[in-house]
Structures are given as C-alpha cells and as structure tokens.
Design a protein around this motif. Structure first.
Motif, mmCIF file in Angstrom:
data_model
loop_
_atom_site.group_PDB
_atom_site.id
_atom_site.type_symbol
_atom_site.label_atom_id
_atom_site.label_comp_id
_atom_site.label_asym_id
_atom_site.label_seq_id
_atom_site.Cartn_x
_atom_site.Cartn_y
_atom_site.Cartn_z
ATOM 1 N N ARG A 63 0.866 -1.171 0.000
ATOM 2 C CA ARG A 63 0.000 0.000 0.000
ATOM 3 C C ARG A 63 0.903 1.222 0.000
ATOM 4 N N TYR A 64 0.795 2.049 -1.040
ATOM 5 C CA TYR A 64 1.617 3.257 -1.083
ATOM 6 C C TYR A 64 1.081 4.299 -0.112
ATOM 7 N N ASP A 65 1.903 5.311 0.155
ATOM 8 C CA ASP A 65 1.538 6.320 1.136
ATOM 9 C C ASP A 65 0.210 7.001 0.815
ATOM 10 N N ASP A 66 -0.087 7.125 -0.489
ATOM 11 C CA ASP A 66 -1.332 7.797 -0.858
ATOM 12 C C ASP A 66 -2.548 6.866 -0.771
ATOM 13 N N GLY A 67 -2.322 5.639 -0.298
ATOM 14 C CA GLY A 67 -3.443 4.719 -0.118
ATOM 15 C C GLY A 67 -3.640 3.726 -1.254
ATOM 16 N N THR A 68 -2.960 3.957 -2.388
ATOM 17 C CA THR A 68 -3.080 3.030 -3.517
ATOM 18 C C THR A 68 -2.603 1.638 -3.096
ATOM 19 N N VAL A 69 -3.459 0.648 -3.320
ATOM 20 C CA VAL A 69 -3.026 -0.728 -3.078
ATOM 21 C C VAL A 69 -2.504 -1.268 -4.409
ATOM 22 N N ALA A 70 -1.199 -1.366 -4.533
ATOM 23 C CA ALA A 70 -0.595 -1.766 -5.806
ATOM 24 C C ALA A 70 -0.540 -3.280 -5.922
ATOM 25 N N VAL A 71 -0.340 -3.949 -4.789
ATOM 26 C CA VAL A 71 -0.267 -5.401 -4.768
ATOM 27 C C VAL A 71 -1.099 -5.868 -3.582
ATOM 28 N N ASP A 72 -1.969 -6.846 -3.842
ATOM 29 C CA ASP A 72 -2.921 -7.224 -2.808
ATOM 30 C C ASP A 72 -2.800 -8.715 -2.500
ATOM 31 N N ASP A 73 -2.247 -9.014 -1.355
ATOM 32 C CA ASP A 73 -2.207 -10.388 -0.843
ATOM 33 C C ASP A 73 -1.681 -11.384 -1.882
ATOM 34 N N LEU A 74 -0.519 -11.089 -2.388
ATOM 35 C CA LEU A 74 0.062 -11.915 -3.445
ATOM 36 C C LEU A 74 0.862 -13.067 -2.831
ATOM 37 N N SER A 75 0.522 -14.289 -3.254
ATOM 38 C CA SER A 75 1.294 -15.454 -2.835
ATOM 39 C C SER A 75 1.654 -16.247 -4.070
ATOM 40 N N LEU A 76 2.926 -16.444 -4.278
ATOM 41 C CA LEU A 76 3.337 -17.280 -5.406
ATOM 42 C C LEU A 76 4.796 -17.669 -5.224
ATOM 43 N N GLU A 77 5.219 -18.620 -6.069
ATOM 44 C CA GLU A 77 6.610 -19.063 -6.028
ATOM 45 C C GLU A 77 7.218 -18.940 -7.403
ATOM 46 N N ALA A 78 8.430 -18.389 -7.447
ATOM 47 C CA ALA A 78 9.182 -18.362 -8.697
ATOM 48 C C ALA A 78 10.303 -19.383 -8.538
ATOM 49 N N PRO A 79 10.190 -20.524 -9.227
ATOM 50 C CA PRO A 79 11.136 -21.616 -8.982
ATOM 51 C C PRO A 79 12.561 -21.308 -9.447
#
Ligand SMILES: Nc1ncnc2c1ncn2[C@@H]1O[C@H](COP(=O)(O)OP(=O)(O)OP(=O)(O)O)[C@@H](O)[C@H]1O
Ligand SMILES: [Mg+2]
Lengths: 220, 350
Positions: B10-26
């Motif tokens: 969440r950026y300072d201005d309130g923008t949620v740029a990434v939301d609860d991201l779960s993943l794996e990069a092998p």
C-alpha cells in the motif's frame, strides 16, 4: 586604443606597489580566495540538498536573497563595522556574490539526474554516497562547472570594489584614474579586468574539457 | 526460489498496488509477471530486491526473508535490468558492465576481463567496449544492460520490461538471446512485461495479474492458453489461443512419410519445390527435432499441396508430413483438455 597603448607602455605603471603586476596579483588573490570560500560552502550544500531532496526551498530562497544583495552596500557596511585595513572585509560581499550560481547549479545538476539512472544505480547495489559521488556528480559536473564559471566571472568583475574601501586590486586603476581625470589609467584598469574575466572563462572551459566524461559531454 | 507470502503493498497515498500476493518463482526457471498497465507488476518485482518494501507479508529468497538483508548487499546478489537500460552515461561500456564486480571489490583487470566475456555472451562486438552508452543503439544498450546484470554471476535476475523500448525485430532477437543465455545459465529469472506474447514466449511459468494487484492465474504458457480461469484472463490472452498453443507442442511425434518423387531437391537433398506442369510450386519446411507443431502446420499451409516438408539441421529433406498425419496429432492434442467448462456464467466458446 591609443590610451591603452599609453597605459601599457608607461614604465611607471609596471613598477612598485601600485604597478600592474602587484595590482593584478591582489585582484587575483581576492577573487580566488572568495571563489574557494564560496565553493566550500555552496558545493557541499548543493550536493546534499540535490541528493536528498531536503532543504530545496532553503537553497532556492537563500540563493535568490543573496543574489539581490547590493555588493557595494555590503562592503561599506562590513568596513564600517570592522574598520579598514585587512583584506577580508572585501571577501564577504564577493563570497555572497559567488554562492548563488554555484549553489543553484550544483543543486539543479544533482537533482536533475535522470530518475532511471538513479534507480539503476541503487538497483545495482550502490549505497547512497556511492550513488552521489560515482553517478550523480559525474553526470551533474557540466552544470556544476558552469556555476563555478559564472561565479568566477562575477567575482573577478566585482572585485574592483575593493578599491572603494582603500584596498588594492585592479579597481585602484579605475578609481585613481577617475579621481585624477587620467582616463588612460581607468581604461587600462578596466581592460585588465576584462582580460582576467576572459581568462577565468577560458580556464573553466578547459577544465570541463578535462574533467567531464566524453560520455556526458557528448550526450547533452 | 523466490516466494511471495501474502504480500501487500500500500503506497503512502493509499493506492493498493499489490494485494495479498502469494506465489513461487522456482529456481532456474523464468517466471513472468504479466498484466495490464498499473496492475502492480513493477511493484511486485521491486519488492524482491527491496527497491520497495512490502507493507504486509514476506518475500523470501531461498527461504530467507529479504528484509533481513541490508538492501545494497541484497541487490549486489541480484541482477536488475530496467526498460531504459539505465546505463551510466559517463562510463565506458566495459566499465558499465563491470559495475557490480567493482562494487564487490574485484581488481580492475579481473572485472574488465569478466565484462568483456559477458559482452561477447550477449552478442556484442568487443569493439563496443570502449564506447560510451550514447554511442550505442537502443537494442545494443539493452544487451549491455543484461550483461551488466549478469556480471557478478548472480543466481537471480529481475527484468522489468527490458525489451519494450526497442522495435519488434530487435525485441524478438533479444528474446531469443535471453532464452539461449538461460539455457546455458539457468538463472532464477523474474521477468515483467505487459505483452502477453512475450510472456508466453519466455515464461516457464506465467503469472497473470489484474489491476488492483491480485493474482488472476499462474500456470505454464500452454495450460494458460487452453485453460484460462476466467473472462479476464481469456480476454487478456487474446485471439488464436488454440493455434498459439501449438507452439508448445514439439513436432517430433508427427508421422513422417518418405518424400514422394514430385518433391524436387538439389544435389545436397535440399528442397527446391513441388513439381507441376508449369515448373515448381511453393513448399514449406520445418525441423521435427527443433520446431513445434505450429511450425509443422505452418509449413503445410504454405505448400500448394498441403504437405509439409521435414528437414534436418542442414536443411536436407528427411520426409514429408501429410495433412492426414497432421490431423492425427492435432486430434490427439485437441482432446487433451482436462478441465471441464464451468457450469454457469462463462462464455462457452472457450
Ligand atoms: N510511488 C508510488 N506512489 C503511489 N502509487 C504508486 C507508486 N508507484 C506506483 N503506484 C501505483 O501502484 C499501482 C501499480 O503500479 P506499478 O508500477 O507496479 O504497475 P505496473 O504493473 O508495473 O504498470 P506498467 O505496466 O504501467 O509499468 C498503479 O496504480 C500505480 O499508479
Ligand atoms: Mg511497470
């Protein structure tokens, strides 16, 4: 033209404590010392403000204020306060004169570095001071040198005020000539000031040839 | 391996740029983050090398929380390539490439030797090493950017739209180059793009993000093409998904037949054309060892008689593939859709 020839061909103008070599050296001394003092203040301040983005308002406001100060007025004031005799009263207005161009150009140069470049530098793992000195300064150098050059020319031209308060320098020729209505001397002195200013200009141009990376110079 | 565990930014201005991201990069594979502009790809990528810190959740690098590592130290171990290359204009190319080795305290000679080796690796002429960045084309600068990221041989490489500022032909060659490099180096690569074709070409795994920074689907490119989870992913993938998927099916299993007499070849056995009354007719070739089924189909469609010519590495004819033979394999793969369509709400066209 004749007056210039008269001035330079008169052996009396070349010798003694009031001769051309001595006055030239005095003038150079005021100028160089004032420029170094101004640089010692303005460059670190400009680097810091430009790099951190802090103090920007202070930089701009103080630079503008210093620019608006009347050089001669300050000089007279300083002399009134501390008395005539030593060299350093004349340095104060000269330093105040030289700070704004150095400060503003250093600040703008560092602040204006391409954000992608800044980003890449941090992304490679450079630390803050490394980003400043290894990336921002080399890229901002042309602008920083421009600021120094402008300051140098102004200081050289303005150091003539030393003569107003009884100090030496090329201003003495101008003052003395005016006082005695001997305009040959006035014009000769003015000519020397112009030559010195041009020499400063040439010196800084040469310096930027040597100090600025060809990659930065050509990319502009 | 890079792991996102419930990461939110969440950026300072309130923008949620990434939301609860779960993943794996092998490890050793290319993971592509793709999605429309503003969906949080760059933000996600930059949380790996701590150019941005997550608001919630953790990013792990081989099990270690990146927040436990001092950012400059972390970054020196992670190659980073950005869109505008971001080369240092005041340094020669060789010194640009040697940036991280210098930071790591290598001596000048070794760092430069390493830089020269990498320039060659990314397909740049040694003569360019003494130039300054402004003297290079955009494509060349981008190659230097890749060489610089690889200089200290980091196990991980982050690439943020590295090829999007160059023209399509240069882009394609940079992509091929990256795949070639990757087959040698087997880095763990996270690659950001908004170009789905690039994602499908480069990704071992593709993570499709939607605006708001949510993961829409993560899958191998072939699976993604045949089994998009919802309308958003389907629309994002665009047209011709069926045909495009053929790119991921090797052509080596198609049934070859002996070349018929009316395929004319030169003395070395390379095809010249199909014999016809008025002369030779056009033909199409593919290499069953290297090419995909899509190339085989393409070769068949290019030929006047609908028969594809199979060639070896040297371009010599090794057989032909008839339309019937193509039909057999296409039939097999078409039948392999595993996931039944959802019961309601979705467009059954697939
Ligand atoms: N420093 C910031 N402050 C506030 N909001 C930001 C900041 N940086 C990005 N954003 C917002 O966060 C969201 C995601 O941005 P991000 O740059 O990660 O998107 P992206 O997927 O990389 O987009 P693009 O394809 O255009 O590069 C956008 O809505 C963007 O406006
Ligand atoms: Mg982005």
């Amino acid at each position: 033209m004749n007056w210039l020839i008269d001035f330079f061909s008169n052996p009396a103008n070349w010798s003694g404590p009031g001769g051309i070599p001595v006055r030239l050296l005095e003038h150079l001394e005021f100028s160089v010392v004032a420029l170094l003092m101004a640089a010692a203040v303005a460059i670190p301040l400009g680097l810091w403000a430009g790099h951190t983005g802090r103090g920007s308002l202070v930089v701009v406001v103080s630079a503008n204020a210093a620019r608006a100060l009347p050089t001669l007025g300050i000089l007279v004031l300083v002399v009134l306060i501390v008395g005539v005799g030593s060299t350093w009263p004349v340095l104060i207005p000269l330093v105040l004169l030289a700070v704004p161009p150095i400060l503003v150009n250093t600040y703008e140069g560092v602040r204006g570095v391409d954000p992608d470049l800044r980003d890449a530098a941090y992304g490679m793992g450079l630390r803050g001071p490394q980003v400043l000195f290894r990336v921002k300064v080399p890229v901002a150098l042309p602008l920083m040198l421009l600021g120094l050059r402008l300051a140098a020319i102004q200081v050289v031209a303005t150091a003539t005020v030393a003569a107003y308060v009884g100090l030496g320098g090329l201003g003495r020729f101008i003052m003395d000539g005016l006082a005695t209505k001997n305009y040959t001397i006035t014009i000769g002195g003015a000519f020397l000031v112009v030559v010195l200013a041009l020499a400063a200009q040439a010196g800084f141009t040469l310096l930027s040839r040597v100090a600025v990376s060809p990659g930065v110079r050509r990319a502009r | 391996m890079i792991t996102f565990e419930g990461v939110t930014k969440r950026y300072d201005d309130g923008t949620v740029a990434v939301d609860d991201l779960s993943l794996e990069a092998p490890t050793g594979a290319i993971t592509v983050f793709v999605g429309p502009s503003g969906c949080g790809k760059t933000t996600s990528l930059r949380m790996i090398n701590r150019m941005i810190d997550a608001t919630e959740g953790r990013v792990l690098l081989d099990g270690q929380d990146v927040r436990e590592i001092d950012p400059p130290t972390l970054r020196r171990g992670i190659g980073y390539v950005i869109q505008q290359a971001g080369l240092f204009p005041h340094r020669k190319i060789v010194d640009n490439v040697a940036t991280v080795p210098y930071l790591l305290g290598w001596d000048r000679k070794r760092a430069r030797a390493r830089a020269m080796e990498l320039l060659e690796r990314v397909g740049l002429d040694a003569g360019l090493a003494r130039r300054y960045p402004f003297q290079l084309s955009g494509g060349q600068q981008q190659r230097v950017g890749v060489a610089r990221a690889l200089a200290a041989d980091p196990p991980v490489l982050l690439m943020d739209e590295p090829f999007s500022a160059v023209d399509p032909i240069v882009r394609a060659s940079l992509q091929d180059e990256l795949l070639r490099l990757q087959s040698d180096l087997q880095k763990t690569i996270v690659f950001v793009t908004h170009d789905i074709d690039e994602a499908i070409k480069l990704g071992d795994t593709v993570a499709v993000l939607r605006v708001g920074g949510r993961l829409a689907q993560m899958a191998g490119p072939a699976t993604l093409l045949t089994e998009p989870v919802d309308d958003f992913v389907r629309e994002f993938l665009g047209r011709d998904r069926g045909i495009r998927r053929l790119s991921f099916i090797p052509a080596k299993d198609v049934r070859l037949e002996a070349a018929p007499a009316d395929l004319v070849t030169d003395a070395a056995g390379r095809p010249l054309g199909w014999r016809a009354d008025g002369g030779l007719l056009p033909y199409g070739t593919f290499n069953p060892e290297r090419d995909s089924l899509r190339a085989a189909l393409d070769a068949a469609l290019l030929a006047a008689n609908g028969t594809a010519v199979a060639v070896d590495e040297d371009g010599r004819v090794i057989g032909v593939v008839t339309r019937e033979a193509l039909d057999e394999v296409l039939g097999q793969y078409a039948a392999r859709h595993t996931r039944p369509l959802p019961a309601t709400g979705e467009d059954p066209r697939g």
